[in-house]
Design a protein around this motif. Structure first.
Motif, PDB file in Angstrom:
ATOM      1  N   UNK A   1       0.854  -1.192   0.000  1.00  0.00           N
ATOM      2  CA  UNK A   1       0.000   0.000   0.000  1.00  0.00           C
ATOM      3  C   UNK A   1       0.887   1.239   0.000  1.00  0.00           C
ATOM      4  N   UNK A   2       0.526   2.217  -0.826  1.00  0.00           N
ATOM      5  CA  UNK A   2       1.246   3.495  -0.875  1.00  0.00           C
ATOM      6  C   UNK A   2       0.294   4.623  -0.513  1.00  0.00           C
ATOM      7  N   UNK A   3       0.738   5.513   0.372  1.00  0.00           N
ATOM      8  CA  UNK A   3      -0.057   6.676   0.782  1.00  0.00           C
ATOM      9  C   UNK A   3       0.726   7.930   0.441  1.00  0.00           C
ATOM     10  N   UNK A   4       0.164   8.785  -0.422  1.00  0.00           N
ATOM     11  CA  UNK A   4       0.786  10.090  -0.674  1.00  0.00           C
ATOM     12  C   UNK A   4       0.277  11.081   0.366  1.00  0.00           C
ATOM     13  N   UNK A   5       1.108  12.069   0.683  1.00  0.00           N
ATOM     14  CA  UNK A   5       0.726  13.009   1.747  1.00  0.00           C
ATOM     15  C   UNK A   5       0.614  12.305   3.076  1.00  0.00           C
ATOM     16  N   UNK A   6       1.452  11.280   3.307  1.00  0.00           N
ATOM     17  CA  UNK A   6       1.344  10.442   4.508  1.00  0.00           C
ATOM     18  C   UNK A   6       1.689  11.190   5.787  1.00  0.00           C
TER      19      UNK A   6
ATOM     20  N   UNK B   1      -3.423   5.356  -1.978  1.00  0.00           N
ATOM     21  CA  UNK B   1      -4.319   6.348  -1.380  1.00  0.00           C
ATOM     22  C   UNK B   1      -3.669   7.712  -1.577  1.00  0.00           C
ATOM     23  N   UNK B   2      -4.300   8.530  -2.413  1.00  0.00           N
ATOM     24  CA  UNK B   2      -3.711   9.825  -2.791  1.00  0.00           C
ATOM     25  C   UNK B   2      -4.297  10.923  -1.908  1.00  0.00           C
ATOM     26  N   UNK B   3      -3.569  11.247  -0.820  1.00  0.00           N
ATOM     27  CA  UNK B   3      -4.044  12.235   0.151  1.00  0.00           C
ATOM     28  C   UNK B   3      -3.318  13.564   0.032  1.00  0.00           C
ATOM     29  N   UNK B   4      -2.249  13.618  -0.767  1.00  0.00           N
ATOM     30  CA  UNK B   4      -1.467  14.853  -0.880  1.00  0.00           C
ATOM     31  C   UNK B   4      -2.240  15.908  -1.670  1.00  0.00           C
TER      32      UNK B   4
END
Length: 612
Positions: free
Chosen positions: A280-285, A359-362
């Motif tokens: 799993x990769x999370x941007x803006x982590x 999950x693109x949170x940035x």
């Protein structure tokens, strides 16, 4: 006193009581009975012996009598009855005759003396504690099981909350009105809170209804805020059940408690299937939402969790936190410091780790700042999203979840417009890719960086005033954990191309939120003033979660809706990306708003796909 000394003392006292009960009953029943004849004397000795045996069996000597209650009375009854019956049986075996009335009276005396000797200590201790401690008069809201537990705990407690003395209950169940529970009267429903506090000089209020719905809690809190009493609340029901906290660990009412809506329950099975043992990769982590998504994902034991962000300090902090919290798990935590605008870097990261879910949170999310810096919003929210999405598609990521906002609906700001364009981009990419692209749209997040709550709290700490832009401004609110759960749930439900929207209940007036925060801080509305500063550029009086033409009536999951796909102006988005650096800020802002609100005439019905 040591345990051995205590045990010896109780054995001596109980021995005297057992024998005394026989002698007294002899005079009360039949004074002609010779208590020292062999059969009766032997029966008396067996009564004494059996009493001590049954006392050990029922652990009578291990009881803390300062906390004695009904349970201890039942134990005493079992011990005395068993001892008397055993003595009668032995008497019958030896004499072929029983002095039933003698032992019946002895049973009664035995019960009274044993019970009295124990409960006298509790009465003495309770009276001593009451004399030495000045207790604050407390009102308990909720006369159910939890409220009764709280009252009992406060009546006997010797811990930090022993200074609270319950004097009354409030409960909306009319069947309980005018009754006493543990000697404490139930004085009426919620509407009586203010008058009861005044009449009974209440200093503390405890809300003891763990399963209370948020709207009901809000109503109760508003009534409590009319008084000068300090208001506390019982912990969450699941925390009580799991033993994380005890019934007397009250806490202050938080603004999250007053949202007026209940949280979404996650489908643990589908989420586990999409995350467990996957990459799993999370941007803006390192951000508010990204870090919470990372925490919750870690609970599902992914194989690897890549924490991607631009700020090294925030990424380092979440990495250390997760490694400490999940040190016994097999999760491999990986950090990447990267800029979303670096397309090659995004491609490299996707190639290196081959994540199953992104999950693109940035994003840039501060509305007034983006009004002044529209080019930064385009670079991060539009180009950045495009770069991450293209890299995910190129390297066969299974699911891509982008976090959007209610400000993308009929946007009036640069931030909302760029998030709307980002939604268009991933919806278009879903048509041309094997990756499932979805967006999750929700309202304001309580406590996130740049949100109104930290600002209000700081203003209150400084003595006010609290600044609200407009008296009629309303917003949807949710907590950071709720927002993160929605994002994770959306990833598990994704089929591709959807915009997931949470049923966020009723919107909250910002001025009401400010008032509640002032009251929760222990101040009155007279102490801290509220000032109206006027609406800022790009703001709306109210937010929407879906445009009218986007709405699907049915819920695909409890409290989660799917929005319909609208027009995707991909060629126009490309044109803005190619030319935004040459445009003046006002012109760029106008073009963004027009495009996000579908106020464009497309040159052709066909759109240029982003994947080419």
């Amino acid at each position: 006193m040591t345990y051995r000394q205590r045990l010896s003392l109780f054995i001596i006292i109980d021995s005297c009581i057992a024998l005394t009960s026989i002698f007294i009953s002899r005079f009360l029943v039949d004074a002609t009975i010779d208590i020292f004849i062999k059969p009766v004397f032997i029966s008396s000795l067996f009564l004494l012996l059996s009493h001590h045996i049954f006392s050990l069996i029922f652990k009578l000597y291990k009881k803390a009598w300062e906390y004695a209650s009904i349970g201890e009375i039942i134990i005493i009854f079992n011990i005395v009855t068993s001892s008397i019956v055993t003595s009668l049986i032995i008497q019958q075996m030896i004499m072929q005759k029983t002095y039933f009335r003698l032992f019946a009276v002895a049973w009664l005396l035995h019960m009274i003396l044993i019970g009295g000797s124990r409960f006298t200590w509790r009465l003495y201790r309770d009276s001593l504690v009451r004399k030495n401690i000045i207790k604050k008069r407390t009102l308990i809201i909720g006369a159910g099981a939890a409220g009764t537990m709280v009252a009992r705990q406060l009546l006997k407690s010797n811990d930090n909350y022993s200074h609270l003395h319950p004097v009354a209950f409030i409960d909306d169940n009319v069947k309980k009105h005018h009754l006493d529970i543990l000697g404490i009267p139930v004085l009426g429903g919620v509407e009586k809170i203010e008058s009861v506090v005044s009449k009974y000089s209440i200093e503390n209020i405890i809300i003891a209804i763990p399963s209370l719905h948020k709207k009901e809690l809000n109503i109760i809190f508003q009534e409590c805020s009319k008084t000068n009493a300090s208001t506390k609340i019982l912990p969450m029901l699941e925390d009580l059940i799991t033993g994380k906290v005890s019934v007397n660990q009250f806490r202050d009412v938080q603004v999250e408690d007053l949202l007026g809506r209940d949280p979404v329950v996650m489908d643990m099975g589908s989420i586990s299937e999409s995350i467990t043992n996957n990459v799993v990769l999370v941007t803006g982590a390192g951000g508010s939402i990204g870090s919470e998504i990372s925490r919750q994902i870690s609970n599902f034991n992914p194989k690897q969790l890549i924490l991607l962000g631009h700020g090294e300090n925030s990424i380092y902090s979440i990495e250390m936190e997760l490694k400490n919290s999940f040190k016994d798990s097999s999760i491999e935590f990986i950090t990447e410091i990267a800029d979303l605008q670096d397309e090659k870097k995004m491609m490299s990261i996707m190639e290196q780790y081959s994540p199953d879910v992104v999950y693109h949170a940035a994003a840039h999310k501060h509305v007034p700042l983006m009004e002044r810096n529209p080019e930064a919003a385009i670079k991060n929210n539009v180009i950045g999203t495009m770069n991450v999405a293209k890299a995910a598609s190129w390297h066969c990521v299974k699911t891509f979840v982008m976090i959007s906002t209610d400000k993308a609906v009929n946007p009036t700001s640069v931030m909302g417009s760029t998030k709307k364009l980002a939604e268009m981009i991933i919806q278009d990419m879903d048509k041309n890719s094997d990756t499932k692209f979805v967006a999750v749209r929700f309202g304001n997040v309580l406590g996130s960086r740049g949100s109104v709550i930290p600002l209000f709290k700081k203003q209150i700490e400084n003595g006010g005033p609290v600044t609200v832009t407009h008296p009629d401004m309303v917003r949807y609110f949710m907590t950071i954990p709720e927002a993160s759960r929605l994002v994770i749930q959306a990833g598990a439900l994704a089929k591709g191309g959807e915009i997931f929207v949470l049923d966020m209940g009723d919107p909250v007036k910002i001025v009401d939120l400010a008032r509640n925060l002032i009251l929760l801080s222990g101040n009155s509305l007279e102490d801290i003033e509220i000032e109206f500063s006027g609406m800022r550029p790009g703001e709306k009086l109210f937010e929407e979660l879906l445009k009218e033409e986007e709405i699907h009536e049915e819920q695909i999951y409890p409290k989660i809706y799917i929005g319909k796909t609208t027009d995707l102006h991909i060629s126009e988005i490309h044109e803005i990306i190619d030319n935004f650096s040459d445009l003046e800020k006002d012109d760029l802002r106008e073009r963004l708003l027009n495009l996000a609100n579908n106020k464009v005439i497309s040159q052709t019905n066909a759109t240029t796909p982003i994947l080419n």
